[in-house]
Design a protein around this motif. Structure first.
Motif, PDB file in Angstrom:
ATOM      1  N   GLU A 101       2.243   0.776  -3.293  1.00 22.76           N
ATOM      2  CA  GLU A 101       3.414   1.217  -2.820  1.00 22.76           C
ATOM      3  C   GLU A 101       3.239   1.730  -1.142  1.00 22.76           C
ATOM      4  N   SER A 102       2.390   2.139  -0.655  1.00 20.17           N
ATOM      5  CA  SER A 102       1.682   2.452   0.317  1.00 20.17           C
ATOM      6  C   SER A 102       2.480   1.461   1.639  1.00 20.17           C
ATOM      7  N   GLN A 103       3.003   2.740   2.360  1.00 22.63           N
ATOM      8  CA  GLN A 103       4.015   1.628   3.887  1.00 22.63           C
ATOM      9  C   GLN A 103       3.146   2.391   5.045  1.00 22.63           C
ATOM     10  N   LYS A 104       2.739   1.545   5.723  1.00 21.83           N
ATOM     11  CA  LYS A 104       2.137   2.160   7.538  1.00 21.83           C
ATOM     12  C   LYS A 104       3.855   2.610   7.721  1.00 21.83           C
ATOM     13  N   ILE A 105       3.747   3.264   8.339  1.00 19.03           N
ATOM     14  CA  ILE A 105       4.954   4.249   8.961  1.00 19.03           C
ATOM     15  C   ILE A 105       4.610   4.372  10.432  1.00 19.03           C
ATOM     16  N   GLY A 106       3.538   3.897  11.047  1.00 15.76           N
ATOM     17  CA  GLY A 106       2.916   4.705  12.586  1.00 15.76           C
ATOM     18  C   GLY A 106       1.506   4.257  12.692  1.00 15.76           C
ATOM     19  N   VAL A 107       1.681   4.813  13.705  1.00 17.07           N
ATOM     20  CA  VAL A 107      -0.128   5.079  14.063  1.00 17.07           C
ATOM     21  C   VAL A 107      -0.180   6.443  15.660  1.00 17.07           C
TER      22      VAL A 107
END
Length: 244
Positions: A53-59
């Motif tokens: 469920e973890s989502q990448k939201i930025g860098v």
């Protein structure tokens, strides 16, 4: 800046699936740093969800401070106290043979260093760039037997002429820094390195090889210190991101 190494650092983290991945974009000229050399660390940022469920939201990207690398390289300018005598130094060199840290002579005797480069036929534009930035990081290729051996993934010690044409005793080897192939070289002028051996030869007829071991140890300690100096801010950065 998509074509610069900060763009490369962003793309590396953007494409990473591992939330613990840390990427290092190697030194390249960077216009916002007045076209000086710059390297960047990047990590992906994920939301707080667990598992799939973890989502990448930025860098998150941070510029690697050259001063910190140089502090490790120069032992905070305490070469003598670190066992490198009056002529010893450690070099950090990339797979492209370009320096990744500042030279001792440039720090201690910039005029003499620039004159040596001129005498060795270094391009005038390169010399001017080094003089104006007071740094030779990425400014020119460094060529010597020790550097070639290290870039060839070999570890050892030998006597040879260094990149300034001086007879040195050197210890060399490759290191992996977050996936980048860099190389450490620890060297000292032969005249200084073998002075104790020459004294022993006169007294008891044997040559001391301790200097080679010392150089190898210094090279190892330097590589370890470099890794720690990079890992500490990374760990701190990751903890801060997690807290945010």
């Amino acid at each position: 800046y998509s074509g610069t190494n900060i763009g490369a650092a962003y793309q590396q983290a953007r494409d990473a699936d591992d939330p613990n991945a840390v990427h290092l974009a190697d030194y390249r000229p960077y216009i916002p740093s007045y076209d000086d050399q710059a390297a960047f660390l990047s990590i992906p940022i994920f939301d707080g969800a667990q598992g799939s469920e973890s989502q990448k939201i930025g860098v998150f990207i941070v510029q690697v401070p050259i001063a910190q690398v140089n502090d490790v390289m120069t032992f905070r300018k305490d070469w003598l106290g670190s066992g490198l005598g009056n002529t010893g130094q450690t070099l950090l060199v990339g797979a492209d043979s370009l320096s990744r840290s500042v030279s001792r002579e440039l720090v201690q005797n910039p005029k003499g260093y620039l004159e040596t480069l001129k005498a060795n036929g270094v391009n005038a534009a390169n010399i001017q760039a080094i003089a104006s930035r007071n740094s030779d990081i990425g400014a020119r290729e460094l060529k010597s037997e020790g550097i070639s051996q290290a870039i060839g993934n070999k570890t050892g010690a030998a006597t040879y002429k260094n990149h300034l044409g001086r007879d040195v005793l050197g210890s060399y080897g490759p290191i992996d820094v977050l996936g980048l192939s860099w190389n450490t070289i620890a060297e000292i002028d032969q005249a200084e390195a073998f002075l104790p051996a020459q004294t022993l030869l006169k007294r008891i007829g044997i040559a001391a090889i301790g200097t080679t071991a010392v150089l190898a140890l210094i090279g190892f300690l330097f590589a370890s210190a470099l890794a720690r100096s990079i890992n500490r801010p990374i760990a701190h950065l990751q903890n801060t991101i997690q807290e945010v």
